[in-house]
Design a protein around this motif. Structure first.
Motif, PDB file in Angstrom:
ATOM      1  N   ARG A 150      -2.838  -2.374   5.477  1.00 55.90           N
ATOM      2  CA  ARG A 150      -1.906  -3.031   4.639  1.00 55.90           C
ATOM      3  C   ARG A 150      -0.556  -2.526   5.052  1.00 55.90           C
ATOM      4  O   ARG A 150       0.516  -3.280   5.273  1.00 55.90           O
ATOM      5  N   ARG A 156      -3.047  -8.466   4.470  1.00 52.73           N
ATOM      6  CA  ARG A 156      -2.421  -8.549   3.074  1.00 52.73           C
ATOM      7  C   ARG A 156      -3.547  -8.418   1.970  1.00 52.73           C
ATOM      8  O   ARG A 156      -4.650  -8.398   2.132  1.00 52.73           O
ATOM      9  N   SER A 157      -2.843  -8.309   0.766  1.00 52.09           N
ATOM     10  CA  SER A 157      -3.771  -7.941  -0.391  1.00 52.09           C
ATOM     11  C   SER A 157      -2.656  -8.221  -1.776  1.00 52.09           C
ATOM     12  O   SER A 157      -1.694  -8.450  -1.706  1.00 52.09           O
TER      13      SER A 157
END
Length: 300
Positions: A150, A156-157
């Protein structure tokens, strides 16, 4: 049993969030809605979902999210009962209709092996109405390896697409960073307790990006910068040894930059940086840090 916790404040997209829960193909979950003294009363909307969704609604009389979003998350979680698994869902995010079904169908694979489950995700950009392609993840991955990816922009998160155990939450809690920026990133590292994170890619969470949520706002760079400094301080002070030497150098540089966005680097911090650059055994990054250190002294 699964508890879905919604820290509520904005009415704008909330109906869509509730609709996505009502439409779940597996209804083995309980929803807990914690109203952060919002001026947008959801009463009439919630009336529409009575009998269609198993939920508990509580209005807090004091707004807490304005000063500590993490504390608002915590008191919303406190509304829940003894469900073993928890999800904190944004009041503008959506679940595809098989998220809960896929959680239970995969439960036997991760129940005793992982404290954190991650779903695939899509982003919905409100400004243009476009939904991204699905972000899928490695089926089993360490939280630290995932964060590095990331960090490099390879994935993504966010908070909403994760489910975690109540036990790990009560043991570690969310770290208090401004705007809760990076609080979720550190949570998955803490909660996982060095166990691998299990990913479900056959269903997904839709995370909304808009001008009215923290991610999309453009007037909150100062607290985000402060949160970034706090996060990278914790990361390099506590977790640096888990990374490769080259990754350590990247994080040390990011840590230094994050500090400089807010203030000057202290002598103790320079000592920490120099010691760890030296320990990594890479001569050039160490020499460059020495040069920056002396430049800092001469310009002080």
């Amino acid at each position: 049993m699964l508890a879905i916790i919604i820290p509520y404040y904005k009415l704008t997209f909330f109906e869509q969030t509730l609709e996505s829960l009502k439409d779940q193909t597996d209804q083995r979950f309980k929803v807990y809605i914690g109203d952060d003294a919002s001026s947008e009363n959801p009463f009439f909307l919630l009336e529409k979902f009575k009998g269609k969704l198993d939920f508990t609604y509580h209005r807090f009389e004091e707004n807490l999210g304005g000063t500590s979003l993490v504390k608002q998350w915590q008191r919303c979680i406190d509304l829940s009962n003894e469900e073993e698994w928890l999800m904190v869902l944004g009041d503008d995010d959506l679940l595809s209709n098989t998220v809960v079904e896929k959680f239970y169908s995969n439960l036997s694979k991760f129940e005793n092996e992982s404290n954190v489950v991650r779903f695939a995700s899509k982003t919905l950009t409100e400004e243009n109405g476009k939904t991204s392609e699905k972000f899928k993840h490695q089926k089993w991955d360490t939280a630290l390896n995932f964060y590095y990816k990331r960090f490099k922009g390879l994935t993504r998160s966010s908070l909403s697409e994760h489910i975690f155990t109540r036990k790990s939450y009560f043991k570690h809690g969310f770290r208090e960073y401004p705007l809760a920026w990076h609080s979720d990133d550190m949570a998955w590292i803490d909660f996982s307790e060095n166990k691998k994170v299990y990913s479900v890619n056959t269903s997904h969470v839709i995370v909304r990006l808009s001008k009215i949520n923290i991610t999309g706002k453009k007037d909150n760079f100062e607290p985000k910068n402060k949160a970034e400094q706090m996060f990278f301080t914790d990361l390099v002070r506590e977790k640096l040894h888990f990374f490769t030497p080259s990754q350590r150098n990247e994080f040390l540089m990011t840590y230094e930059i994050a500090i400089k966005k807010n203030r000057k680097v202290t002598p103790e911090e320079w000592k920490f940086l120099l010691k760890n650059y030296l320990k990594n055994g890479k001569v050039i990054p160490f020499l460059k840090c020495i040069r920056r250190f002396f430049n800092n002294i001469t310009t002080a």
